[in-house]
Design an enzyme around this catalytic site. Structure first.
Site, PDB file in Angstrom:
ATOM      1  N   LEU A 126       0.808  -1.209   0.000  1.00  0.00           N
ATOM      2  CA  LEU A 126       0.000   0.000   0.000  1.00  0.00           C
ATOM      3  C   LEU A 126       0.850   1.272   0.000  1.00  0.00           C
ATOM      4  O   LEU A 126       0.454   2.298  -0.553  1.00  0.00           O
ATOM      5  CB  LEU A 126      -0.941   0.021   1.219  1.00  0.00           C
ATOM      6  CG  LEU A 126      -1.988  -1.105   1.278  1.00  0.00           C
ATOM      7  CD1 LEU A 126      -2.779  -1.021   2.571  1.00  0.00           C
ATOM      8  CD2 LEU A 126      -2.917  -1.041   0.069  1.00  0.00           C
ATOM      9  N   GLY A 127       2.012   1.218   0.631  1.00  0.00           N
ATOM     10  CA  GLY A 127       2.886   2.386   0.692  1.00  0.00           C
ATOM     11  C   GLY A 127       4.060   2.092   1.589  1.00  0.00           C
ATOM     12  O   GLY A 127       4.075   1.120   2.356  1.00  0.00           O
ATOM     13  N   GLY A 129      10.241   5.992   5.401  1.00  0.00           N
ATOM     14  CA  GLY A 129      11.612   5.817   5.872  1.00  0.00           C
ATOM     15  C   GLY A 129      11.770   4.757   6.924  1.00  0.00           C
ATOM     16  O   GLY A 129      12.870   4.222   7.102  1.00  0.00           O
ATOM     17  N   VAL A 142       3.744  -0.525   4.402  1.00  0.00           N
ATOM     18  CA  VAL A 142       2.391  -0.948   4.767  1.00  0.00           C
ATOM     19  C   VAL A 142       1.853  -1.847   3.660  1.00  0.00           C
ATOM     20  O   VAL A 142       1.921  -1.502   2.473  1.00  0.00           O
ATOM     21  CB  VAL A 142       1.467   0.265   4.977  1.00  0.00           C
ATOM     22  CG1 VAL A 142       0.074  -0.189   5.377  1.00  0.00           C
ATOM     23  CG2 VAL A 142       2.040   1.219   6.023  1.00  0.00           C
ATOM     24  N   ASP A 145       5.172  11.910  15.965  1.00  0.00           N
ATOM     25  CA  ASP A 145       5.471  11.903  14.533  1.00  0.00           C
ATOM     26  C   ASP A 145       4.215  12.225  13.723  1.00  0.00           C
ATOM     27  O   ASP A 145       3.873  11.550  12.759  1.00  0.00           O
ATOM     28  CB  ASP A 145       6.037  10.548  14.111  1.00  0.00           C
ATOM     29  CG  ASP A 145       6.701  10.608  12.730  1.00  0.00           C
ATOM     30  OD1 ASP A 145       7.114  11.708  12.321  1.00  0.00           O
ATOM     31  OD2 ASP A 145       6.797   9.560  12.069  1.00  0.00           O
TER      32      ASP A 145
END
Length: 453
Positions: free
Chosen positions: A22-23, A26, A30, A148
């Site tokens: 999915l992506g 760094g 996922v 984050d």
């Protein structure tokens, strides 16, 4: 586990079967996976292999994953499971199993908006920010700081629901991972780090609010508040430089939103919003266009150029929401100078003005009967009907030479004097005529008696 070999790969002893990527970022990648036990789709985030080499990190990550799993909130991606996968070569890959959100990351949504419009509309940016703050409010209540916050860690579902993910990962990275720090690895994302994070100081919930301010700045302007060629230069700017106002990059941003972003990006945590709840309430107040007594609610001032028409045509002030900052407090509504609507009966004349009406100067009383006309009815030698001396009675008013008095007699009195004079004259004329008749009769009688004898 390497890229290109994720399809069909399983984790958790075969429970989670990876389907597609999915992506990735760094720190992690996922994957969409299938939970063979509960028969549902899930999202599995696998951390990079080098993170799994640190025993202290794995322990800290395990405890943080347990804390995140206790968070139940609409705007937080739920965590179902966590563990580590050991490859054939003995390398460990930590992973977490999360709720699968069908949608896109906020970063992808923002990129699309920047391409088509240059930035995200203010209303949409404030709505997303309020949802992120709502999620942080729930996590801060549990003592969990995200550390984050950035668009890549926020999901937007196909129904428009905002979901914050990756709670606990950043904190695990910053807890005693000495070898990673020594190798110069940047913990977190430099563009969204708070000044205290950049300086290596202890952080609390207000650090997340600074990151939210950076994210909101990017949503409104399409640019980062601070950027540079290296992580060190970006961190230096976070500590030393003042960010520009979003309105300098996007003219549609109002002063109220500028003040909101400015307070969130204060260098000193004590000068930011005290809690995520306080910041969320201010964001919602600005989004609703409410007006209060604090600078955050100051909106674009209403300029009224005309006086009398503005009393009826000026729109009501709703007035633009409050954060201390460079924006001055709104001034109370004052229409521009101009001719004002006169009060009721302001121009009504006084009952007796200086220029009186037609009865203010009573006309001169005319002679009741002019002498020439009256004398035509009597033969020569007839006595004058009027005596030469003035008649007894109230004196006739003379010509008015001085100023008129303020109080005037009623109009009816003017006719009363004339009527009285006419009555007196009529009585006198009648008496004279009667006397003449009597004298004539007497003379006639005496003449008749003399002729008889």
């Amino acid at each position: 586990m390497t890229e290109g070999t994720t399809e069909g790969h399983s984790l958790g002893h075969g429970r989670y079967v990876l389907q597609r990527l999915l992506g990735q970022g760094g720190m992690a990648a996922v994957h969409l996976a299938y939970d063979t036990v509960l028969d549902r789709q899930v999202a599995v985030k696998t951390l990079h292999t080098e993170l799994g080499r640190e025993a202290s990190f794995k322990e800290r990550f395990r405890r943080e994953a347990q804390a995140v799993a206790r968070l139940q909130h609409t705007n937080i991606v739920s965590v179902f499971d966590s563990g580590e996968d050991v490859g054939p070569d003995g390398t460990a890959t930590p992973y977490i199993v999360m709720e699968f959100v069908e949608g896109r990351s906020l970063k992808d949504v923002l990129d699309e908006q920047v391409t088509t419009r240059g930035a995200m509309p203010t209303e949409q940016a404030l709505k997303i920010t309020a949802a992120v703050l709502s999620a942080l409010e729930a996590s801060h209540d549990q003592g969990l700081v995200h550390r984050d916050i950035k668009p890549a860690n926020v999901m937007v579902s196909t129904k428009g629901v905002v979901k914050v993910m990756d709670f606990g990962i950043a904190r695990a990275l910053q807890s005693g991972v000495t070898s990673m720090t020594q190798t110069g690895m940047v913990v977190g994302t430099p563009q969204y780090l708070s000044p205290e994070q950049a300086l290596g100081k202890s952080v609390d919930a207000r650090s997340d609010l600074y990151s939210v301010g950076c994210m909101l700045f990017e949503l409104l302007s399409g640019q980062l508040p601070f950027d540079g060629d290296s992580a060190f230069s970006i961190a230096y700017k976070h500590v030393q430089e003042t960010p520009p106002a979003p309105s300098t990059l996007n003219g549609a941003v109002t002063p109220a939103v500028d003040a909101l972003v400015a307070q969130a990006l204060r260098k000193d945590p004590a000068h930011r919003f005290p809690t995520a709840e306080a910041m969320r309430e201010e964001v919602e107040r600005v989004a609703a266009g409410e007006q209060g007594n604090t600078p955050l609610q100051a909106s674009t001032p209403l300029v009224i150029g005309e006086g009398p028409r503005s009393v009826h045509a000026a729109p009501s002030l709703t007035n633009f929401p409050p954060v201390g900052g460079a924006t001055p407090p709104p001034q109370p509504y004052r229409p521009a100078p101009g001719p004002q609507t006169p009060p009721p009966y302001a121009q009504t004349p006084a009952p007796f003005p200086q220029a009186p009406p037609q009865f203010a100067k009573p006309p001169q009383t005319p002679q009741p009967f002019p002498q020439p006309q009256f004398q035509q009815g009597f033969p020569q030698g007839t006595p004058q009907p009027f005596p030469q001396q003035p008649m007894p009675g109230p004196p006739m008013p003379g010509p008015m030479t001085g100023p008129m008095p303020m109080a005037y007699p009623p109009p009816a009195n003017n006719s009363n004097g004339c009527s009285t004079a006419l009555i007196v004259v009529g009585v006198i004329v009648g008496v004279i005529v009667l006397a003449i008749i009597i004298v004539a009769i007497a003379v006639a009688g005496s003449t008749t008696g003399t002729s008889t004898y």
